[in-house]
Design an enzyme around this catalytic site. Structure first.
Site, short mmCIF file in Angstrom:
data_model
loop_
_atom_site.label_atom_id
_atom_site.label_comp_id
_atom_site.label_asym_id
_atom_site.label_seq_id
_atom_site.Cartn_x
_atom_site.Cartn_y
_atom_site.Cartn_z
N HIS A 192 -4.49 -0.46 6.31
CA HIS A 192 -3.99 0.37 7.42
C HIS A 192 -4.86 0.29 8.67
O HIS A 192 -5.41 1.29 9.13
CB HIS A 192 -3.80 1.83 6.99
CG HIS A 192 -4.87 2.39 6.07
ND1 HIS A 192 -6.20 2.39 6.39
CD2 HIS A 192 -4.78 2.98 4.86
CE1 HIS A 192 -6.87 2.95 5.40
NE2 HIS A 192 -6.03 3.31 4.45
N ASP B 94 1.23 2.65 3.55
CA ASP B 94 0.39 3.83 3.35
C ASP B 94 1.22 5.11 3.38
O ASP B 94 0.74 6.16 3.84
CB ASP B 94 -0.76 3.91 4.37
CG ASP B 94 -1.84 4.91 3.93
OD1 ASP B 94 -1.88 5.22 2.73
OD2 ASP B 94 -2.61 5.38 4.79
N HIS C 290 1.49 5.35 -1.83
CA HIS C 290 1.06 6.44 -2.70
C HIS C 290 2.29 7.03 -3.36
O HIS C 290 3.16 7.59 -2.67
CB HIS C 290 0.33 7.52 -1.89
CG HIS C 290 -0.91 6.99 -1.23
ND1 HIS C 290 -2.15 7.05 -1.83
CD2 HIS C 290 -1.09 6.36 -0.05
CE1 HIS C 290 -3.05 6.48 -1.04
NE2 HIS C 290 -2.43 6.06 0.05
N HIS D 156 -10.38 1.00 2.14
CA HIS D 156 -10.15 2.01 3.17
C HIS D 156 -11.37 1.91 4.09
O HIS D 156 -12.45 2.39 3.76
CB HIS D 156 -10.02 3.40 2.55
CG HIS D 156 -9.72 4.47 3.56
ND1 HIS D 156 -8.57 5.22 3.54
CD2 HIS D 156 -10.41 4.89 4.64
CE1 HIS D 156 -8.57 6.05 4.58
NE2 HIS D 156 -9.69 5.87 5.25
N HIS E 105 0.86 -1.19 0.00
CA HIS E 105 0.00 0.00 0.00
C HIS E 105 0.89 1.23 0.00
O HIS E 105 1.42 1.61 1.04
CB HIS E 105 -0.90 0.01 1.24
CG HIS E 105 -1.88 1.14 1.28
ND1 HIS E 105 -3.19 0.97 1.66
CD2 HIS E 105 -1.75 2.46 1.00
CE1 HIS E 105 -3.82 2.13 1.61
NE2 HIS E 105 -2.96 3.06 1.22
N LYS F 268 -9.34 -0.73 -5.52
CA LYS F 268 -9.28 0.00 -4.25
C LYS F 268 -10.59 0.74 -4.03
O LYS F 268 -11.04 1.50 -4.89
CB LYS F 268 -8.11 1.00 -4.27
CG LYS F 268 -8.01 1.89 -3.03
CD LYS F 268 -7.65 1.10 -1.78
CE LYS F 268 -7.76 1.92 -0.51
NZ LYS F 268 -6.63 2.77 -0.24
O1 DOR Z 1 -3.47 9.55 5.35
C1 DOR Z 1 -3.82 9.17 4.25
N1 DOR Z 1 -3.32 9.72 3.13
N2 DOR Z 1 -4.73 8.20 4.16
C2 DOR Z 1 -5.26 7.84 2.98
O2 DOR Z 1 -6.09 6.99 2.97
C3 DOR Z 1 -4.86 8.52 1.72
C4 DOR Z 1 -3.56 9.14 1.85
C5 DOR Z 1 -3.24 10.12 0.75
O3 DOR Z 1 -3.42 9.76 -0.41
O4 DOR Z 1 -2.79 11.22 1.04
ZN ZN Z 2 -3.46 5.01 1.48
#
Ligand code: DOR
Ligand code: ZN
Length: 345
Positions: A180, A250, A22, A140, A20, A103
């Site tokens: 998470h 995450d 980003h 999520h 997971h 997702k």
């Molecule tokens: O804290 C987070 N940031 N939780 C999420 O689910 C998305 C992520 C983000 O993309 O910034």
């Molecule tokens: Zn995330």
């Protein structure tokens, strides 16, 4: 299993899987993506909540190509953002193209979730198709804030758990990952559901409680870190070495200007320090023996993937966490960790 002793000063394990992460796009992607390997990860599951979100096979493959251009030595596993227009045909093409997961973001719970789901069961056909095609559903697990129902950021995850149970009962063969997890309630729920339900755990939820994000935007994420009892439940499950709980960082970078402002964006950036951070945490919990399984075995078994090629060596030498990477401030900036990953590897 490694035989750890107090004098152990190096640790070699398979390259990790981060199920997971980003990686963003544009300049942010160019800053962040090369750092995945620096954190000890060789393969990662890339979240689709860029803007606009990754909703088609075409966009997912384009996104993957752009990431490979930045970091050719990585394996990127791609995801599709659950939305109403996701047809059975498109899902079949996704499975054929090697896209491993869908997702699901409930609408409004976090960054770029404006296009997310309002009613999970409205997507029942998609879930049935994913179940048949062997795709994973990543969730999520938070109910959006709702003052009338008394739902806020502290109880949003627990309030989601009945929905998780309902989904699992309706689609018992659908592999679901509750992402998470941040509460003892979620740990218990996942533990008690069947083997098709697993959970990811972040480094930061192993370390933080609500005290830590109240005054520090760099510790603020969704779901928020909760009580020490919740944090301890996460610690206990990795110490137990339960195979349904594995690493999903995450890691979610935001620019400094989007953190140091009136409404900071949720997201904690752990990518460049990921394995040193987890090694330190597991060492403190006296379960460093479990590191390799948590970061490189349990998750790939659930996702039915081959082991990563290559290893990562950690050394017990101090690692000073930089104040920033570009204009992104990492988790634990300016502190010193006990473990480092010497470079080049
Ligand atoms: O804290 C987070 N940031 N939780 C999420 O689910 C998305 C992520 C983000 O993309 O910034
Ligand atoms: Zn995330």
């Amino acid at each position: 299993m490694m035989n750890m002793t107090e004098t152990q000063t190096t640790l070699t394990i398979p390259l990790a899987d981060d199920f997971h992460v980003h990686l963003r796009d544009g300049d942010l992607a160019r800053t962040v993506t090369p750092l995945v390997r620096s954190g000890g990860v060789g393969r990662c599951l890339v979240m689709p909540n860029v803007n606009p979100p990754i909703q088609t096979v075409h966009d997912a493959l384009e996104y993957k190509r752009s990431l490979l251009h930045i970091a050719p030595d990585m394996t990127f596993l791609m995801t599709l953002y659950l939305h109403e227009g996701l047809t059975h045909n498109e899902l079949e093409r996704a499975a054929e193209a090697g896209i491993v997961a869908i997702k699901c973001y409930p609408r409004g719970v976090t960054t770029n979730s404006e296009h997310g789901a309002t009613d999970l069961m409205a997507h029942a056909d998609t879930f049935a198709a994913a179940e048949n095609l062997g795709m994973v559903l990543c969730i999520h697990g938070e109910i959006p804030n709702d003052t009338e129902r008394g739902i806020d950021i502290m109880n949003a995850e627990e309030a989601f758990l009945p929905e998780l149970k309902r989904l699992h009962t309706t689609f018992p063969k659908l592999r679901i990952v509750l992402e998470h997890v941040s509460t003892a309630a979620a740990v218990n729920a996942v533990r008690e559901l069947g083997d098709s339900v697993a959970a990811t755990i972040t480094a930061h939820h192993l370390l933080l409680t609500a005290e830590d994000w109240a005054n520090n935007p760099y510790n603020f994420c969704k779901p928020v870190a909760k009580t020490s009892a919740d944090r301890d439940a996460l610690r206990a499950i990795i110490k137990e070495g339960h195979p349904k709980f594995f690493l999903g960082s995450d890691s979610a970078p935001h620019r400094q200007a989007h953190k140091e402002c009136e409404h900071p964006k949720p997201g904690i950036f752990t990518t460049p320090i990921l394995l040193p951070l987890i090694a330190q945490c597991m060492e403190e919990l006296d379960c460093l023996d479990n590191l390799a399984e948590f970061v490189a075995t349990f998750g790939r078994h659930f996702y039915r993937l081959a082991p990563n090629k290559g290893t990562v060596k950690l050394e017990r030498t101090p690692f000073h966490v930089p104040d920033r990477y570009g204009d992104i401030v990492p988790f634990a900036a300016g502190t010193t960790l006990n473990w480092s990953i010497p470079s080049p590897r």
